[in-house]
Write an enzyme that holds these catalytic residues in place. Structure first.
Site, PDB file in Angstrom:
ATOM      1  N   LYS A 198       0.675  -1.474  -0.478  1.00 54.79           N
ATOM      2  CA  LYS A 198       0.134  -0.187   0.077  1.00 54.79           C
ATOM      3  C   LYS A 198       0.804   1.078  -0.060  1.00 54.79           C
ATOM      4  O   LYS A 198       2.361   0.699   0.761  1.00 54.79           O
ATOM      5  CB  LYS A 198      -1.046   0.032   1.188  1.00 54.79           C
ATOM      6  CG  LYS A 198      -1.803   1.262   1.756  1.00 54.79           C
ATOM      7  CD  LYS A 198      -3.611   0.025   0.429  1.00 54.79           C
ATOM      8  CE  LYS A 198      -4.891   1.474   0.266  1.00 54.79           C
ATOM      9  NZ  LYS A 198      -5.471   0.251  -0.306  1.00 54.79           N
ATOM     10  N   ASP A 216      -6.950   4.363  -4.309  1.00 55.77           N
ATOM     11  CA  ASP A 216      -7.594   4.399  -3.380  1.00 55.77           C
ATOM     12  C   ASP A 216      -8.696   5.670  -2.890  1.00 55.77           C
ATOM     13  O   ASP A 216      -8.406   6.486  -4.339  1.00 55.77           O
ATOM     14  CB  ASP A 216      -6.388   3.517  -2.331  1.00 55.77           C
ATOM     15  CG  ASP A 216      -7.287   3.291  -0.835  1.00 55.77           C
ATOM     16  OD1 ASP A 216      -7.575   2.594  -0.709  1.00 55.77           O
ATOM     17  OD2 ASP A 216      -7.638   4.534   0.486  1.00 55.77           O
TER      18      ASP A 216
HETATM   19  P1  NDP Z   1     -12.823   7.524  -3.211  1.00 52.93           P
HETATM   20  O1  NDP Z   1     -11.665   9.289  -2.547  1.00 52.93           O
HETATM   21  O2  NDP Z   1     -13.669   7.465  -3.982  1.00 52.93           O
HETATM   22  O3  NDP Z   1     -13.886   8.715  -1.741  1.00 52.93           O
HETATM   23  C1  NDP Z   1     -13.806   8.765  -0.105  1.00 52.93           C
HETATM   24  C2  NDP Z   1     -15.411   8.871   0.389  1.00 52.93           C
HETATM   25  O4  NDP Z   1     -14.707   8.556   1.333  1.00 52.93           O
HETATM   26  C3  NDP Z   1     -15.401  10.127   0.000  1.00 52.93           C
HETATM   27  O5  NDP Z   1     -16.553  10.437  -0.183  1.00 52.93           O
HETATM   28  C4  NDP Z   1     -14.690  11.098   1.270  1.00 52.93           C
HETATM   29  O6  NDP Z   1     -15.403  12.251   1.593  1.00 52.93           O
HETATM   30  C5  NDP Z   1     -14.984  10.025   2.464  1.00 52.93           C
HETATM   31  N1  NDP Z   1     -14.044  10.005   3.118  1.00 52.93           N
HETATM   32  C6  NDP Z   1     -11.997   9.651   3.065  1.00 52.93           C
HETATM   33  N2  NDP Z   1     -11.923   9.864   4.212  1.00 52.93           N
HETATM   34  C7  NDP Z   1     -12.953  10.345   5.242  1.00 52.93           C
HETATM   35  C8  NDP Z   1     -12.934  11.261   6.256  1.00 52.93           C
HETATM   36  N3  NDP Z   1     -11.593  11.249   6.904  1.00 52.93           N
HETATM   37  N4  NDP Z   1     -14.285  11.851   6.898  1.00 52.93           N
HETATM   38  C9  NDP Z   1     -14.952  11.872   6.858  1.00 52.93           C
HETATM   39  N5  NDP Z   1     -15.454  10.978   5.393  1.00 52.93           N
HETATM   40  C10 NDP Z   1     -14.452  10.457   4.581  1.00 52.93           C
HETATM   41  O7  NDP Z   1     -11.958   6.367  -2.234  1.00 52.93           O
HETATM   42  P2  NDP Z   1     -12.720   5.404  -2.146  1.00 52.93           P
HETATM   43  O8  NDP Z   1     -14.483   4.923  -2.959  1.00 52.93           O
HETATM   44  O9  NDP Z   1     -11.957   4.601  -3.249  1.00 52.93           O
HETATM   45  O10 NDP Z   1     -12.270   4.373  -1.354  1.00 52.93           O
HETATM   46  C11 NDP Z   1     -13.585   4.112  -0.087  1.00 52.93           C
HETATM   47  C12 NDP Z   1     -13.399   3.449   1.038  1.00 52.93           C
HETATM   48  O11 NDP Z   1     -13.147   2.064   0.619  1.00 52.93           O
HETATM   49  C13 NDP Z   1     -10.936   3.437   1.417  1.00 52.93           C
HETATM   50  O12 NDP Z   1     -11.375   3.182   3.023  1.00 52.93           O
HETATM   51  C14 NDP Z   1     -10.459   2.531   0.751  1.00 52.93           C
HETATM   52  O13 NDP Z   1      -9.560   2.101   1.480  1.00 52.93           O
HETATM   53  C15 NDP Z   1     -11.767   1.638   0.927  1.00 52.93           C
HETATM   54  N6  NDP Z   1     -11.523   0.423  -0.741  1.00 52.93           N
HETATM   55  C16 NDP Z   1     -11.960   1.252  -1.683  1.00 52.93           C
HETATM   56  C17 NDP Z   1     -11.033   0.275  -2.738  1.00 52.93           C
HETATM   57  C18 NDP Z   1     -11.436   0.100  -4.174  1.00 52.93           C
HETATM   58  O14 NDP Z   1     -11.326   0.164  -5.306  1.00 52.93           O
HETATM   59  N7  NDP Z   1     -10.785   2.369  -4.310  1.00 52.93           N
HETATM   60  C19 NDP Z   1     -10.318  -1.111  -2.164  1.00 52.93           C
HETATM   61  C20 NDP Z   1     -11.464  -1.663  -1.444  1.00 52.93           C
HETATM   62  C21 NDP Z   1     -11.416  -0.230  -0.288  1.00 52.93           C
HETATM   63  P3  NDP Z   1     -14.528  13.591   1.211  1.00 52.93           P
HETATM   64  O15 NDP Z   1     -14.137  13.604  -0.243  1.00 52.93           O
HETATM   65  O16 NDP Z   1     -14.946  14.851   2.065  1.00 52.93           O
HETATM   66  O17 NDP Z   1     -12.504  13.457   1.996  1.00 52.93           O
END
Ligand code: NDP
Length: 464
Positions: free
Chosen positions: A137, A177
Site C-alpha cells: 500500500k 484508493d
Molecule cells: P474515494 O476517494 O473515491 O471516496 C472516499 C469517500 O470517503 C469520499 O466520500 C470521502 O469524502 C470520504 N472520506 C474519506 N476520508 C474521510 C474521512 N477521514 N472522514 C469522512 N469521510 C471521509 O475513495 P474510495 O471510494 O476508493 O475508498 C473508500 C474506502 O474503500 C477506503 O477505506 C478505501 O481504502 C476502501 N477501498 C477502496 C477500494 C477501491 O477499489 N477504490 C478497494 C478496497 C477498499 P471527502 O471527499 O470529503 O474526503
C-alpha cells in the site's frame, strides 16, 4: 484440573500477547497499525495451536514487519508558482504469494501507520482472492480537494518520478484508493511510461482504451454487495426490499448503491467528510447519476444532493459529537464505504438498536475493535473489509491477467469472474470459521483462511 488443551491455549495466548506487546513497542504512534494487527492476531490462536511450526519459524514476527518501506520527498508547484512539499510512501509488506499489490491513497490524513495498517490488511485480502498477489500500500498526505487538474498532474508526475524505481509489473503493482481515481492513475501511468519507455501493466485501474479492465471501477462496491448477498443466503434471505445505510460518496459508495438498486434494495444515505444526506424515499438511479456527476466530474460536496432534491435531510459533520448520526436511522443493512474507524462502539450500538442485521464493509477497517465485538456478540451477519471489499483488488488481478494476455475480456466475463471470486471468498471464510469452531464468525474465517496460505508460502521459501 487444567486440561492439556486449556494449557496449550493459555500458552498460545501468552505468546500472541508477547508478540503484540513487541509490535506496539517497536511501532509507536501507529494506532491504526496496532488495531489491524491486534484483530488478526486475536483470531489466530487456534491455528497456532494446530501448527506449532508457524511459531518456531517466527511467522507472526515476520509477517508484521514490512519487507521494505520507501519514503520520499514529493516537491511540486501550484498554479501560482508556489512550491509545496509532500511526503510519498510505499509499504511493500509481503511478497510470499505474488508481487506486492495494493492501492495508493492521497489524503491529508495519510501517515505511515495508516499505510502500514492498509498494507497489512492487504496481505490477507489478496490471499483470499485466490489470485497470486502479495500485499502492499502507499500514498501521500497530498490533499487534492480544491486543486486544479494541472496541479494534480504535477503532483502525480513528481510522485512517480521517485516511485517508478521501486515498482514494476512483476514487482509491485499499485492501484487507486481514497483520492486516487481514474484521473490520478492516468497521470501516474503517463509519467511511468515516459520515464521507463515501456508500456506495461504496472498500475491497475487504468483507462479502458489503454490497458484497463471493464468492471474495475465498479468492482469494490459490486463485490461488497455480492458478499452481502452471499451472507444473506446462509439465512435464506435476499437484499430485495431491504433499507440500506451507505457512507461515503466516492468510488466504492457509488457502485455499492448501484448494485443495491439492481438487487431491489433501498439505499437511503450517502456522505462525505463535510456531512451526510438522508433520503427516506431512497436514492434511485437518476439521483445516483447526479451523485456520479457531482463527485467524479464537478468534484463538489454531497450537500448539493439535498439542495437539489425535496424531502432530503442534510446533516453537517459535527466533530464535537462522539458518534456519527448517519448510523442512527432505521435500516436492515449497513455498508460503511468511506474510511477507517467511521463506526465506533456508540454507532455499532445504534445500528443494532435500529434493526441492522447485516454489515458489509466496503471501506477498510471502518469499524473499531469494540464495534466489531458488539456485532459478533449480537450474532449479526458481519462481513469484514478484507473479505467483503476484496472484489476491487481481485478485479485488479484480472486486469493484470488481461494485460499479460494482451487482450480484453467482456463486461459479462469480468463481472462473472468477480461474482465467482466473491462466492469463493465467502465460502472460504464460512467454512474456515466452521472448521475452527466459530460458525458464522467471518472475522475469524477471513483472518485464518487468508493467513494460512501466506504462512505456508513463507515456510516453503525459507528464511527470507
Ligand atoms: P474515494 O476517494 O473515491 O471516496 C472516499 C469517500 O470517503 C469520499 O466520500 C470521502 O469524502 C470520504 N472520506 C474519506 N476520508 C474521510 C474521512 N477521514 N472522514 C469522512 N469521510 C471521509 O475513495 P474510495 O471510494 O476508493 O475508498 C473508500 C474506502 O474503500 C477506503 O477505506 C478505501 O481504502 C476502501 N477501498 C477502496 C477500494 C477501491 O477499489 N477504490 C478497494 C478496497 C477498499 P471527502 O471527499 O470529503 O474526503
Amino acid at each position: 484440573m487444567v486440561t492439556k488443551e486449556a494449557e496449550a491455549g493459555s500458552k498460545t495466548s501468552g505468546y500472541v500477547a508477547d508478540v503484540m506487546a513487541q509490535i506496539v513497542a517497536r511501532n509507536p504512534a501507529e494506532p491504526e497499525f496496532h488495531q489491524a494487527v491486534g484483530e488478526v492476531l486475536e483470531s489466530l490462536g487456534p491455528v497456532l495451536e494446530r501448527r506449532p511450526d508457524y511459531r518456531s519459524a517466527r511467522i507472526l514476527e515476520r509477517i508484521v514487519e514490512p519487507e521494505r518501506v520507501v519514503m520520499f520527498r514529493v516537491p511540486w508547484q501550484d498554479d501560482q508558482g508556489e512550491i509545496h512539499v509532500n511526503r510519498g510512501v510505499r509499504v511493500e509488506m509481503n511478497s510470499a504469494i505474488g508481487p506486492y499489490k495494493g492501492g495508493l491513497r492521497f489524503h491529508a490524513s495519510v501517515n505511515l501507520g495508516i499505510l502500514k495498517f492498509l498494507a497489512f490488511e492487504q496481505i490477507f485480502k489478496n490471499s483470499l482472492t485466490t489470485l497470486p498477489m502479495g500485499g502492499g500500500k502507499g500514498g501521500s498526505d497530498f490533499d487534492s480537494k480544491g486543486k486544479s487538474d494541472a496541479e494534480v498532474m504535477r503532483f502525480c508526475q513528481s510522485f512517480m518520478t521517485e516511485l517508478h524505481r521501486h515498482i514494476g509489473a512483476n514487482t509491485d503493482v499499485p492501484a487507486g484508493d481514497i483520492g486516487v481515481g481514474g484521473r490520478e492513475i492516468g497521470f501516474l501511468f503517463g509519467q511511468y511510461k515516459r520515464l521507463r519507455n515501456e508500456f506495461t501493466g504496472v498500475l491497475t485501474g487504468k483507462g479502458l482504451n489503454w490497458g484497463g479492465s471493464l468492471i474495475r471501477p465498479e468492482a469494490t462496491g459490486y463485490g461488497a454487495v455480492y458478499f452481502a448477498a452471499e451472507m444473506l443466503v446462509t439465512r435464506r434471505e435476499t437484499l430485495d426490499g431491504k433499507v440500506c445505510l451507505v457512507s461515503g460518496s466516492g468510488n466504492v459508495a457509488q457502485y455499492t448503491v448501484e448494485k443495491l438498486l439492481e438487487l431491489g434494495a433501498k439505499p437511503v444515505t450517502l456522505s462525505d467528510s463535510n456531512g451526510y444526506i438522508y433520503d427516506e424515499a431512497g436514492i434511485d438511479k437518476e439521483k445516483l447519476a447526479f451523485v456520479k456527476e457531482l463527485k467524479n466530474v464537478r468534484r463538489g460536496r454531497i450537500k448539493e444532493y439535498a439542495d437539489k432534491s425535496k424531502n432530503v435531510v442534510y446533516t453537517a459533520t459535527d466533530s464535537s459529537v462522539d458518534h456519527n448520526p448517519l448510523w442512527g436511522h432505521k435500516a436492515q443493512c449497513a455498508f460503511p464505504c468511506a474510511t477507517q474507524n467511521e463506526v465506533n462502539s456508540k454507532d455499532a450500538a445504534s445500528l443494532l438498536r435500529n434493526g441492522v442485521t447485516l454489515v458489509s464493509e466496503g471501506a477498510n477497517m471502518p469499524v473499531t475493535l469494540e464495534g466489531v465485538k458488539q456485532f459478533l456478540d449480537a450474532n449479526i451477519l458481519y462481513g469484514p473489509g478484507k473479505a467483503a471489499n476484496a472484489g476491487g483488488v481481485a478485479t485488479s488481478g484480472l486486469e493484470m491477467t488481461q494485460n499479460s494476455l494482451r487482450l480484453n475480456w467482456t463486461r459479462e466475463e469480468v463481472d462473472g469472474r468477480l461474482q465467482q471470486i466473491m462466492k469463493a471468498i465467502h465460502k472460504a471464510c464460512y467454512d474456515t470459521a466452521v472448521d475452527f469452531g466459530a460458525p458464522g464468525n467471518y472475522v475469524k474465517g477471513a483472518n485464518i483462511a487468508g493467513f494460512v496460505k501466506v504462512a505456508d508460502a513463507m515456510l516453503d521459501q525459507g528464511l527470507v
